[in-house]
Design a protein around this motif. Structure first.
Motif, mmCIF file in Angstrom:
data_model
loop_
_atom_site.group_PDB
_atom_site.id
_atom_site.type_symbol
_atom_site.label_atom_id
_atom_site.label_comp_id
_atom_site.label_asym_id
_atom_site.label_seq_id
_atom_site.Cartn_x
_atom_site.Cartn_y
_atom_site.Cartn_z
ATOM 1 N N GLN A 185 31.867 33.175 40.431
ATOM 2 C CA GLN A 185 32.546 34.464 40.366
ATOM 3 C C GLN A 185 32.589 35.002 38.938
ATOM 4 O OE1 GLN A 185 36.399 33.934 42.180
ATOM 5 N NE2 GLN A 185 35.528 33.343 44.160
ATOM 6 N N GLN A 186 32.806 34.091 37.977
ATOM 7 C CA GLN A 186 32.884 34.504 36.569
ATOM 8 C C GLN A 186 31.555 35.034 36.053
ATOM 9 O OE1 GLN A 186 34.278 30.814 34.913
ATOM 10 N NE2 GLN A 186 36.444 31.426 34.957
ATOM 11 N N THR A 187 30.479 34.568 36.625
ATOM 12 C CA THR A 187 29.146 34.944 36.137
ATOM 13 C C THR A 187 28.383 35.826 37.123
ATOM 14 O OG1 THR A 187 28.228 32.882 37.039
ATOM 15 C CG2 THR A 187 28.966 32.836 34.750
ATOM 16 N N ALA A 188 29.067 36.348 38.120
ATOM 17 C CA ALA A 188 28.402 37.091 39.196
ATOM 18 C C ALA A 188 27.643 38.313 38.694
ATOM 19 C CB ALA A 188 29.417 37.499 40.258
ATOM 20 N N ALA A 189 28.235 39.073 37.784
ATOM 21 C CA ALA A 189 27.581 40.294 37.312
ATOM 22 C C ALA A 189 26.307 39.972 36.537
ATOM 23 C CB ALA A 189 28.544 41.100 36.439
ATOM 24 N N ILE A 190 26.375 38.973 35.658
ATOM 25 C CA ILE A 190 25.199 38.578 34.887
ATOM 26 C C ILE A 190 24.117 38.038 35.811
ATOM 27 C CG2 ILE A 190 24.333 36.945 33.150
ATOM 28 C CD1 ILE A 190 27.068 37.130 31.799
ATOM 29 N N ARG A 191 24.524 37.213 36.772
ATOM 30 C CA ARG A 191 23.585 36.640 37.740
ATOM 31 C C ARG A 191 22.911 37.750 38.556
ATOM 32 N NH1 ARG A 191 20.707 32.518 40.841
ATOM 33 N NH2 ARG A 191 20.195 33.775 42.656
ATOM 34 N N SER A 192 23.662 38.740 38.990
ATOM 35 C CA SER A 192 23.112 39.823 39.798
ATOM 36 C C SER A 192 22.038 40.589 39.030
ATOM 37 C CB SER A 192 24.239 40.767 40.228
ATOM 38 O OG SER A 192 23.729 41.839 40.987
ATOM 39 N N GLU A 193 22.297 40.863 37.758
ATOM 40 C CA GLU A 193 21.312 41.575 36.949
ATOM 41 C C GLU A 193 20.061 40.735 36.742
ATOM 42 O OE1 GLU A 193 20.970 43.883 32.633
ATOM 43 O OE2 GLU A 193 22.709 42.615 33.061
ATOM 44 N N ARG A 194 20.237 39.453 36.487
ATOM 45 C CA ARG A 194 19.085 38.566 36.303
ATOM 46 C C ARG A 194 18.246 38.487 37.571
ATOM 47 N NH1 ARG A 194 22.375 33.815 33.127
ATOM 48 N NH2 ARG A 194 22.309 34.819 31.070
ATOM 49 N N GLU A 195 18.918 38.428 38.701
ATOM 50 C CA GLU A 195 18.212 38.346 39.976
ATOM 51 C C GLU A 195 17.358 39.597 40.200
ATOM 52 O OE1 GLU A 195 19.285 37.602 44.699
ATOM 53 O OE2 GLU A 195 20.797 37.284 43.149
ATOM 54 N N ALA A 196 17.919 40.761 39.898
ATOM 55 C CA ALA A 196 17.179 42.009 40.072
ATOM 56 C C ALA A 196 15.966 42.057 39.145
ATOM 57 C CB ALA A 196 18.101 43.200 39.809
ATOM 58 N N LEU A 197 16.146 41.628 37.893
ATOM 59 C CA LEU A 197 15.034 41.633 36.938
ATOM 60 C C LEU A 197 13.946 40.640 37.338
ATOM 61 C CD1 LEU A 197 17.147 41.856 33.671
ATOM 62 C CD2 LEU A 197 15.571 43.613 34.527
ATOM 63 N N ALA A 198 14.359 39.491 37.861
ATOM 64 C CA ALA A 198 13.390 38.492 38.316
ATOM 65 C C ALA A 198 12.580 39.025 39.497
ATOM 66 C CB ALA A 198 14.104 37.200 38.697
ATOM 67 N N LYS A 199 13.235 39.694 40.417
ATOM 68 C CA LYS A 199 12.543 40.260 41.582
ATOM 69 C C LYS A 199 11.555 41.337 41.145
ATOM 70 C CE LYS A 199 14.658 37.735 44.583
ATOM 71 N NZ LYS A 199 13.915 36.560 45.170
ATOM 72 N N GLU A 200 11.947 42.163 40.167
ATOM 73 C CA GLU A 200 11.036 43.185 39.651
ATOM 74 C C GLU A 200 9.791 42.544 39.049
ATOM 75 O OE1 GLU A 200 13.135 45.650 36.922
ATOM 76 O OE2 GLU A 200 14.586 46.371 38.423
ATOM 77 N N TYR A 201 9.999 41.466 38.302
ATOM 78 C CA TYR A 201 8.858 40.774 37.707
ATOM 79 C C TYR A 201 7.958 40.205 38.793
ATOM 80 C CZ TYR A 201 6.100 37.565 34.865
ATOM 81 O OH TYR A 201 5.053 36.900 34.254
ATOM 82 N N ALA A 202 8.557 39.577 39.811
ATOM 83 C CA ALA A 202 7.788 38.974 40.895
ATOM 84 C C ALA A 202 6.938 40.015 41.619
ATOM 85 C CB ALA A 202 8.722 38.274 41.880
ATOM 86 N N GLU A 203 7.464 41.206 41.761
ATOM 87 C CA GLU A 203 6.726 42.269 42.442
ATOM 88 C C GLU A 203 5.533 42.737 41.622
ATOM 89 O OE1 GLU A 203 9.663 45.213 43.197
ATOM 90 O OE2 GLU A 203 10.648 44.054 44.807
ATOM 91 N N ARG A 204 5.616 42.599 40.295
ATOM 92 C CA ARG A 204 4.514 43.007 39.420
ATOM 93 C C ARG A 204 3.451 41.939 39.267
ATOM 94 N NH1 ARG A 204 8.880 44.564 36.053
ATOM 95 N NH2 ARG A 204 8.371 42.861 34.601
ATOM 96 N N ARG A 205 3.760 40.726 39.614
ATOM 97 C CA ARG A 205 2.832 39.605 39.419
ATOM 98 C C ARG A 205 1.567 39.768 40.271
ATOM 99 N NH1 ARG A 205 5.284 34.621 41.234
ATOM 100 N NH2 ARG A 205 3.330 33.636 40.632
#
Length: 225
Positions: free
Chosen positions: A205-225
């Motif tokens: 819960q304490q890191t949810a916002a940071i985790r959510s942003e990282r997840e979105a950025l990782a998915k964007e990268y995966a889509e470009r691969r």
């Protein structure tokens, strides 16, 4: 022979990700350590400690070991082309390309994890696959010239393991003894497997916002691969 070791320094870095292995590598024979940042300005870490860069990216020598620590400041680096280009350029000539904690995500964003076994903080481990890596739940992983450490304190383990690769076991053990690195924590809650469910949920819960942003950025990268 001199051994040029550079740590990437950036705002909101997790200082122990950096200072743990820094302390180990500083004891290696012939080690020359650099704190590499975009410019010479002091950098405030995630916990408020201020660190002084010793060299800029543009003035950095070719490093034998390049290390990317983690921290909440990692998110800004995942799309920072200056940083990613610096890492790709250094990786071409480095003996080892390394990271601690979520610094692995930055290596991934630079395209340096493709087809490699790697680890990171437990709360980001699943994201490594989006960067083409095989996630491994371990304190450290060495795959060829890629060495990755788990979360925060695992950077010391990672540092000692790499010290053995570079200078031999006796030297690495001597560094461990000099540091009196003999962990005996008062609680067995240092991993999600051993911590209680309420504690795990609290950290998530304490890191949810940071985790959510990282997840979105990782998915964007995966889509470009």
């Amino acid at each position: 022979m001199a051994l040029a070791i550079g740590f990437l320094l950036f705002p909101d870095v997790q200082q122990l990700d950096l200072t743990g292995p820094y302390e180990v590598f500083a004891s290696l024979p012939g080690a020359e350590l650099y704190l590499v940042a975009k410019d010479p300005s002091p950098v405030r870490t995630a916990t408020g400690l201020v660190l002084q860069p010793t060299v800029s990216m543009s003035d950095s020598p070719q490093l034998d070991i390049v290390c990317v620590p983690g921290g909440r400041g990692v998110n800004a680096l995942l799309t920072d082309e200056q940083t990613l280009a610096f890492l790709r350029g250094q990786a071409d000539g480095a003996r080892y390309v390394t990271s601690v904690c979520t610094g692995a995500l930055v290596l991934g964003a630079a395209g340096l994890l493709e087809g490699k076994r790697a680890t990171t903080h437990w709360n980001a481990l699943d994201l490594l696959s989006d960067y083409g890596a095989e996630p491994v739940n371990a304190r450290y992983v060495i795959d060829g010239n890629l060495a990755t450490g788990g979360g925060v304190t695992a950077g010391i383990d990672f540092g000692l393991a790499l010290a053995e690769e570079i200078a031999g076991r006796e030297t690495a053990e001597a560094i461990q003894l000099q540091l009196e690195y003999a962990p005996a924590p008062p609680f067995d809650s240092g991993s999600p497997e051993t911590a209680s469910k309420p504690v795990v949920e609290k950290v998530k819960q304490q890191t949810a916002a940071i985790r959510s942003e990282r997840e979105a950025l990782a998915k964007e990268y995966a889509e470009r691969r």
